[in-house]
Design a protein around this motif. Structure first.
Motif, PDB file in Angstrom:
ATOM      1  N   SER A   1       2.715  -0.791  -9.688  1.00 15.16           N
ATOM      2  CA  SER A   1       3.589  -1.378  -8.669  1.00 15.16           C
ATOM      3  C   SER A   1       4.708  -0.411  -8.278  1.00 15.16           C
ATOM      4  O   SER A   1       5.132  -0.376  -7.112  1.00 15.16           O
ATOM      5  CB  SER A   1       4.189  -2.694  -9.165  1.00 15.16           C
ATOM      6  N   ALA A   2       5.186   0.374  -9.237  1.00 15.27           N
ATOM      7  CA  ALA A   2       6.238   1.347  -8.947  1.00 15.27           C
ATOM      8  C   ALA A   2       5.750   2.392  -7.954  1.00 15.27           C
ATOM      9  O   ALA A   2       6.478   2.786  -7.028  1.00 15.27           O
ATOM     10  CB  ALA A   2       6.707   2.011 -10.234  1.00 15.27           C
TER      11      ALA A   2
ATOM     12  N   ARG B   1       3.432   2.018  -5.680  1.00 15.84           N
ATOM     13  CA  ARG B   1       3.359   1.379  -4.363  1.00 15.84           C
ATOM     14  C   ARG B   1       4.749   1.143  -3.770  1.00 15.84           C
ATOM     15  O   ARG B   1       4.962   1.299  -2.564  1.00 15.84           O
ATOM     16  CB  ARG B   1       2.584   0.064  -4.471  1.00 15.84           C
ATOM     17  N   ALA B   2       5.681   0.763  -4.624  1.00 16.77           N
ATOM     18  CA  ALA B   2       7.047   0.533  -4.136  1.00 16.77           C
ATOM     19  C   ALA B   2       7.650   1.806  -3.563  1.00 16.77           C
ATOM     20  O   ALA B   2       8.413   1.768  -2.588  1.00 16.77           O
ATOM     21  CB  ALA B   2       7.918   0.000  -5.276  1.00 16.77           C
ATOM     22  N   ILE B   3       7.291   2.948  -4.148  1.00 19.34           N
ATOM     23  CA  ILE B   3       7.842   4.229  -3.682  1.00 19.34           C
ATOM     24  C   ILE B   3       7.093   4.731  -2.462  1.00 19.34           C
ATOM     25  O   ILE B   3       7.704   5.178  -1.482  1.00 19.34           O
ATOM     26  CB  ILE B   3       7.823   5.264  -4.821  1.00 19.34           C
ATOM     27  N   THR B   4       5.754   4.674  -2.490  1.00 19.15           N
ATOM     28  CA  THR B   4       4.993   5.201  -1.356  1.00 19.15           C
ATOM     29  C   THR B   4       5.134   4.322  -0.113  1.00 19.15           C
ATOM     30  O   THR B   4       5.279   4.832   1.002  1.00 19.15           O
ATOM     31  CB  THR B   4       3.494   5.329  -1.699  1.00 19.15           C
ATOM     32  N   VAL B   5       5.082   3.011  -0.291  1.00 18.55           N
ATOM     33  CA  VAL B   5       5.063   2.094   0.848  1.00 18.55           C
ATOM     34  C   VAL B   5       6.484   1.736   1.296  1.00 18.55           C
ATOM     35  O   VAL B   5       6.835   1.880   2.472  1.00 18.55           O
ATOM     36  CB  VAL B   5       4.281   0.812   0.502  1.00 18.55           C
ATOM     37  N   LYS B   6       7.297   1.270   0.363  1.00 19.21           N
ATOM     38  CA  LYS B   6       8.637   0.764   0.694  1.00 19.21           C
ATOM     39  C   LYS B   6       9.716   1.824   0.599  1.00 19.21           C
ATOM     40  O   LYS B   6      10.812   1.647   1.123  1.00 19.21           O
ATOM     41  CB  LYS B   6       8.976  -0.407  -0.254  1.00 19.21           C
ATOM     42  N   SER B   7       9.407   2.941  -0.073  1.00 15.70           N
ATOM     43  CA  SER B   7      10.401   3.988  -0.316  1.00 15.70           C
ATOM     44  C   SER B   7      11.611   3.421  -1.061  1.00 15.70           C
ATOM     45  O   SER B   7      12.770   3.719  -0.744  1.00 15.70           O
ATOM     46  CB  SER B   7      10.847   4.640   1.005  1.00 15.70           C
ATOM     47  N   ALA B   8      11.329   2.623  -2.085  1.00 15.12           N
ATOM     48  CA  ALA B   8      12.373   1.890  -2.806  1.00 15.12           C
ATOM     49  C   ALA B   8      13.229   2.825  -3.663  1.00 15.12           C
ATOM     50  O   ALA B   8      12.740   3.451  -4.601  1.00 15.12           O
ATOM     51  CB  ALA B   8      11.733   0.817  -3.683  1.00 15.12           C
TER      52      ALA B   8
END
Length: 294
Positions: A120-121, A123-130
């Motif tokens: 999930s981390a 995806r959070a970085i690639t998609v949401k740039s969290a």
């Protein structure tokens, strides 16, 4: 009896030869085309390379620029490497510290003490740039964000990024965090070549997290056939940045555009560069028309 005169024949030969020279000169004289650039010269930088590493286009490619969230490409590089080395698994929980939780948006709004699994981390970085997740990953892998930033810079040198210095894992404003379009192209190529089994994460435009759909920022996905990643970025000092991977019909490109005035203009420019470099005109030079120029 006077000898026959051959002057008309000689004149015809000379005229024909001159015409051939004129045609040859036209064929070898480069033509100039204009390319509108969606940024002022002091912010704009770009580079296009093909699958063999050959440079197809560059402008200000070694000038220092702020990476913004393109920084997270290196955060992910080190996370993918940790996966390959067995330091983490995709199910490994990553704790979110108070420091990570207080990062400004864009973020997933974790509270201190919560965790996020590695899958999930990513995806959070690639998609949401969290930003909160990027910092949590940095603290987990490096012990502190400062130590992780040093690891990022060391890895940059190892893979051939000669002019990049990282100060944080997110790309949030820091005057000491700088890169170049060339270095970002090197990083894009390295991610695609080194981690083909993980590169699909960069193609995702949304993901489900805790029962809700989280949408991404990379509007190039689905816009141009063949575009399959990689990452966008923006801070006020940098303008709108992007690294884009193209892979279709036997052609592979990595494109970098930095400093655009808007996301829409940046994306239009990337699309124009893709089209120009898929079917380049022979014997053509390009003159850049920067934003604000007449």
């Amino acid at each position: 009896m006077s000898k026959p005169r051959h002057f008309p024949l000689i004149k015809k030969f000379v005229a024909a030869f001159a015409l051939l020279l004129l045609v040859a000169g036209c064929a070898t004289t480069p033509t100039e085309t204009m390319l509108a650039v969606p940024a002022p010269a002091q912010k704009y930088a770009a580079m296009v390379i093909d699958g063999s590493g050959r440079t197809l286009f560059e402008a200000n490619s070694t000038a220092p620029r702020y990476p913004a969230s393109l920084t997270k490409m290196m955060t992910l590089y080190l996370l993918f490497e940790a996966l390959e080395l067995g330091r983490v698994a995709k199910t490994t929980p990553i704790p979110v510290s108070a420091n990570a939780a207080r990062q400004p948006p864009t973020k997933l709004r974790f509270r201190r003490g919560e965790t996020i699994d590695v899958d999930s981390a990513i995806r959070a970085i690639t998609v949401k740039s969290a930003n909160d997740v990027a910092v949590a990953v940095a603290e987990y892998l490096g012990g502190s964000e400062d130590a992780f930033a040093a690891m990022m810079t060391a890895k940059a040198r190892q893979i051939g990024m000669r002019s990049t210095v990282f100060r944080n894992a997110s790309g949030l404003p820091d005057a000491g965090q700088q890169t170049t379009a060339r270095d970002m192209a090197v990083l894009g190529v390295a991610l695609r070549a080194r981690f083909p089994q993980h590169f699909h994460y960069f193609s995702e435009s949304d993901f489900m997290f805790r029962g809700r759909l989280v949408r991404g920022h990379n509007d190039m996905l689905g816009r141009v056939r063949g575009v399959n990643g990689i990452k966008t970025g923006y801070i006020r000092a940098s303008g709108f940045n992007i690294v884009t991977s193209y892979d279709a019909d036997g052609r592979r490109l990595i494109l970098v555009v930095m400093g655009a005035d808007s996301a829409r203009q940046r994306n239009d420019h990337v699309e124009a560069l893709i089209q120009r470099n898929l079917s380049p005109a022979s014997n053509t030079t390009t003159r850049l028309l920067y934003a604000g120029e007449q």
